[in-house]
Enzyme design. Structure first.
Site, PDB file in Angstrom:
ATOM      1  N   PHE A 208      33.886  34.085  41.749  1.00  0.00           N
ATOM      2  CA  PHE A 208      34.839  35.203  41.744  1.00  0.00           C
ATOM      3  C   PHE A 208      34.291  36.282  42.665  1.00  0.00           C
ATOM      4  O   PHE A 208      33.221  36.835  42.422  1.00  0.00           O
ATOM      5  CB  PHE A 208      35.039  35.775  40.336  1.00  0.00           C
ATOM      6  CG  PHE A 208      36.050  36.888  40.322  1.00  0.00           C
ATOM      7  CD1 PHE A 208      37.402  36.610  40.107  1.00  0.00           C
ATOM      8  CD2 PHE A 208      35.682  38.207  40.570  1.00  0.00           C
ATOM      9  CE1 PHE A 208      38.347  37.627  40.124  1.00  0.00           C
ATOM     10  CE2 PHE A 208      36.632  39.227  40.592  1.00  0.00           C
ATOM     11  CZ  PHE A 208      37.959  38.932  40.364  1.00  0.00           C
ATOM     12  N   ASP A 317      26.507  38.327  46.282  1.00  0.00           N
ATOM     13  CA  ASP A 317      27.462  39.191  45.595  1.00  0.00           C
ATOM     14  C   ASP A 317      26.881  39.572  44.238  1.00  0.00           C
ATOM     15  O   ASP A 317      26.919  38.790  43.286  1.00  0.00           O
ATOM     16  CB  ASP A 317      28.792  38.432  45.444  1.00  0.00           C
ATOM     17  CG  ASP A 317      29.828  39.210  44.629  1.00  0.00           C
ATOM     18  OD1 ASP A 317      29.473  40.207  43.981  1.00  0.00           O
ATOM     19  OD2 ASP A 317      31.005  38.794  44.632  1.00  0.00           O
ATOM     20  N   LYS A 348      30.703  48.187  40.227  1.00  0.00           N
ATOM     21  CA  LYS A 348      30.616  48.268  38.759  1.00  0.00           C
ATOM     22  C   LYS A 348      29.572  49.282  38.271  1.00  0.00           C
ATOM     23  O   LYS A 348      29.808  50.473  38.363  1.00  0.00           O
ATOM     24  CB  LYS A 348      30.344  46.877  38.197  1.00  0.00           C
ATOM     25  CG  LYS A 348      31.603  45.973  38.270  1.00  0.00           C
ATOM     26  CD  LYS A 348      31.406  44.693  37.485  1.00  0.00           C
ATOM     27  CE  LYS A 348      32.591  43.770  37.548  1.00  0.00           C
ATOM     28  NZ  LYS A 348      33.527  43.996  36.459  1.00  0.00           N
ATOM     29  N   THR A 372      39.354  55.272  55.488  1.00  0.00           N
ATOM     30  CA  THR A 372      39.431  56.731  55.289  1.00  0.00           C
ATOM     31  C   THR A 372      38.326  57.246  54.374  1.00  0.00           C
ATOM     32  O   THR A 372      37.603  58.172  54.729  1.00  0.00           O
ATOM     33  CB  THR A 372      40.800  57.142  54.699  1.00  0.00           C
ATOM     34  OG1 THR A 372      41.822  56.747  55.613  1.00  0.00           O
ATOM     35  CG2 THR A 372      40.879  58.642  54.482  1.00  0.00           C
TER      36      THR A 372
END
Lengths: 494, 494
Positions: A208, A317, A348, A372
């Protein structure tokens, strides 16, 4: 991110779909709870009422309960119906210090917070004067070994997106020996080669990495995330599936590593022949959402070596594993790599997203890795307090210590219920155990909620534990009582 | 997002790349400034020093200057070298009320802010008790006509990603007449049809919708955003390119509309034949990053009709146009559509990202549109203050009023410099003018900075104006003086 309690509402158009982990679990079907306590309605009537109101103006199908965050404290979450749960899920593993931590209250009240909140900069171009100082006191202070810099982002998904984009740019720069040519720039506006290359990212079954269309293309945890969404044609390799306990399954597990590494090497070769080179490999230290699947240090060392050999960016990751719950800031610390990963992504528990990079992956050209906001100064003020508390209170050690106790409890459970529970595993408090069926798992989790314990699920039939770093032995004692009772009831009623 | 001042550092590996708008502009080359003022070093020495320090630990190639946000106030931004600029760019059009607005200071100090900051929920599953109330007082209060609900997100890019994912799911649900089948769920895990469909999104030349790999596939504003990144093979149609003033080019512009609409219809048909159906069309009311290209109400009415006819989701990207600077909360209000857009995305001046949806696009199935954070309660507290101030101080009217004056000034400029300036255009203060070359444009913008005016650029050779909603006639007077002088000097030295 799935939690079984949320999945009470997990019906698709009223009918249950096979092949989904979106089963229907009803509190009322939970067989037994502690004799002394009446059955709770989960979710309670106030949540049900608020959910109906929310549904009129904002999508609410996955809402489990509305929370009174002011009343929640430490390891305990309080819902609007007055239920107080020991929270071992912590907002899908994303709150490092639980609820209303006094040091975070202080940080939120710091006068510096006001300007950080209301003058939100376009960080890539107009950073605040103290931005570098803020980085040093937070992300740089705890950076993984061997990685020089950090790029902040907004969330885990965009951190993975940007790490992979960086890998593509790095790969093409290597290939060309320099920056993009005029031909590259002209052709990319038509999405033709050479400016728009047919590169790919290699990921793993069960992975994931997020829910943008790019990241869904490297995600293989649950069908409900992926169905109906077009995807990049990128390759997927098998991730080891170990038998536990590890020390009794050494040969089997070693074969898993070898087979997976061989497959990775074969895919790299095949794609190369096919002129769709693998430019990056992305992998979680522990496949979390996909079912808490662990890889061995030897497996990850093998991946690192393959990436080095074939000139592929090795991206780790750590969105869910990073931040201390494994007993270390970074789960990949335990791999003892000779050469560090090329990039490490996070979000997280770090409150901000971002990725670390090796010097060779630094982008010196403006506007290639850019947007941005690119993160947010207010998050860094909070993160500074989090880092200070974790160090001051020695919380990495605490996660390791109480995590061992949690794992030994899970071991004892699978000894007690060999037909129903298996594969107890974990690193620190980042722990899981498999149930013999999704139905049993859902019963256990629901019974636990009846016993005021809030836990998560993952994969097909696993329970996952993701307490905050302030989780102590006394909380584990409470959790054990609630869980042991929940399991006994669930097994009995089976 | 490009700003010419940032582009002083816009060199790729030291060499300037043709075909890029990333030209090298040097403050020292600006020919003349107001006689009374000494030439400023831009960026100043303190910024240069801080940038070197930042570069060691965080990518910094696009950093223009470090800002003293505490000292910045209202329409004025103050950098670490003590330069104070009238800011008509406002963090890439993302600060609605300028710097340190007293009402936002108050909102940031509200006790509710503390819990919102430190107990960040997984909003999709565990919203705070007052979430619906917060929505009503902000996003629902100002929702576009005909759109029932809103889904919050983190930023503009992920808002577009999720609106498009929603369109794909809606399109497949229509086609099937129901939720995904078991075959869909099984096949999507292998990224094969029918679960992973070959659907596409139609976008426009010059569009900017974000920088994830999915959104880069519908972005066609600048090569430097896209080069080296693989893309989805999705179609692109031409967007009208009008001649100004509009009232003198009616026939030409009408032909633009017709030709573009015909092309859209042809692409829809071709893709259908090719079994790669267009499921969604995404369009900006004014292509901002791509060069401030406007479309007429008739053009957008035509797009809406085509989408209705062919059963395609019509998504309006108001990330830059939404929030009041066009004189209305939503730029698409001026189109007078018979039927509203299917979805409208936003971010920037709303402080949170998100998208509005028509009832038919509401997702009733859990975990399909989902991620850990899905927005943030603290942003809603600030947004509530923003909405209240805009209403109380009548700032939409103000943007319309001062915007007209700005546009009439831009008209007069192009009358004064017909060889150098053209296509003055705008809606409210959301205004732009084209220069005869990128070099001239860059000179003007740099001269303006010397005159303490901070403006942005877009497209190949346009200047864009994006002041905050608190921009008043007195600020325009100041801007006119600075800009008229900047242009005179630039043209003179040409």
């Amino acid at each position: 991110m799935t939690h079984v309690l949320m999945r009470v509402q997990g019906r698709l158009g009223g009918s249950c779909l096979r092949g989904l982990s979106t089963t229907s679990v009803c509190a009322k079907s939970a067989s037994q709870t502690k004799a002394s306590e009446p059955q709770k309605e989960i979710p309670g009537p106030v949540t049900q009422k608020l959910k109906k109101e929310m549904d009129k103006v904002h999508q609410a199908p996955a809402v489990r309960f509305f929370i009174d965050y002011e009343k929640s404290k430490g390891n305990y979450i309080v819902d609007v119906d007055g239920n107080k749960y020991l929270d071992m899920f912590m907002q899908i593993s994303s709150l490092p210090l639980g609820y209303n931590h006094p040091d975070l209250i202080k940080a939120a009240q710091d006068p510096k917070m006001i300007s950080a909140l209301i003058n939100r900069p376009a960080l890539g171009s107009f950073p605040p004067k103290d931005w570098t100082e803020r980085l040093h006191k937070t992300l740089i202070d705890i950076r993984p070994k061997g990685l020089s810099g950090v790029q902040t982002m907004m969330c885990g998904t965009c951190s993975n997106e940007n790490a992979i984009k960086t890998a593509f740019m790095w790969y093409q720069r290597k290939k060309r020996g320099g920056p993009p040519s005029e031909e590259d720039l002209m052709s990319c506006m038509k999405q033709l080669p050479p400016g728009t290359p047919s590169l790919s990212v290699l990921a793993f079954q069960g992975a994931f990495h997020g829910r943008t269309m790019g990241m869904l293309s490297v995600t293989r945890s649950k069908a409900i995330h992926k169905v109906d969404v077009p995807a990049f044609d990128w390759p997927i390799a098998n991730f080891p599936r170990y038998k536990y306990p590890l020390n009794k399954n050494v040969d089997y597990n070693k074969k898993q590593d070898t087979a997976c590494l061989q497959e990775v090497e074969k895919i790299i070769g095949d794609r190369k022949k096919d002129k769709r080179d693998v430019a990056a490999l992305i992998v979680e230290p522990i496949q979390a959402e996909g079912g808490d699947h662990h890889g061995s240090p030897e497996f990850f060392q093998g991946l690192r070596d393959l990436c080095t050999t074939y000139g592929i960016a090795f991206i780790v990751d750590e969105v869910q594993t990073g931040g201390g719950s494994t007993g270390s800031w970074w789960a990949h610390d335990s791999w003892k790599l000779k050469s560090p990963p090329d990039m490490v992504t996070f979000a997280k528990k770090f409150l901000t997203g971002g990725y670390y990079y090796k010097e060779d992956f630094k982008m010196n050209e403006p506007y290639r890795i850019y947007n941005t906001w690119m993160g947010e100064p207010s998050k860094m003020l909070l993160l500074e307090a989090v880092v200070n508390v974790i160090k001051r209170d020695n919380l990495l050690n605490q996660a390791g210590k109480v995590g061992k106790e949690l794992q030994s409890y899970l071991d004892s459970l699978q000894g007690q219920y060999p037909k129903h529970l298996s594969n107890a595993r974990g690193a620190g408090t980042f722990s899981a155990i498999d149930c013999s069926s999704a139905a049993l798992r859902d019963k256990i989790v629901n019974n636990a909620a009846q016993n005021d314990l809030h836990i998560g699920v993952c994969g097909d039939s696993s329970i996952r534990f993701r307490p905050a770093l302030i989780f102590e032995e006394k909380h584990l004692k409470e959790a054990k009582e609630a869980l042991s009772d929940a399991i006994a009831s669930a097994v009995q009623s089976k």
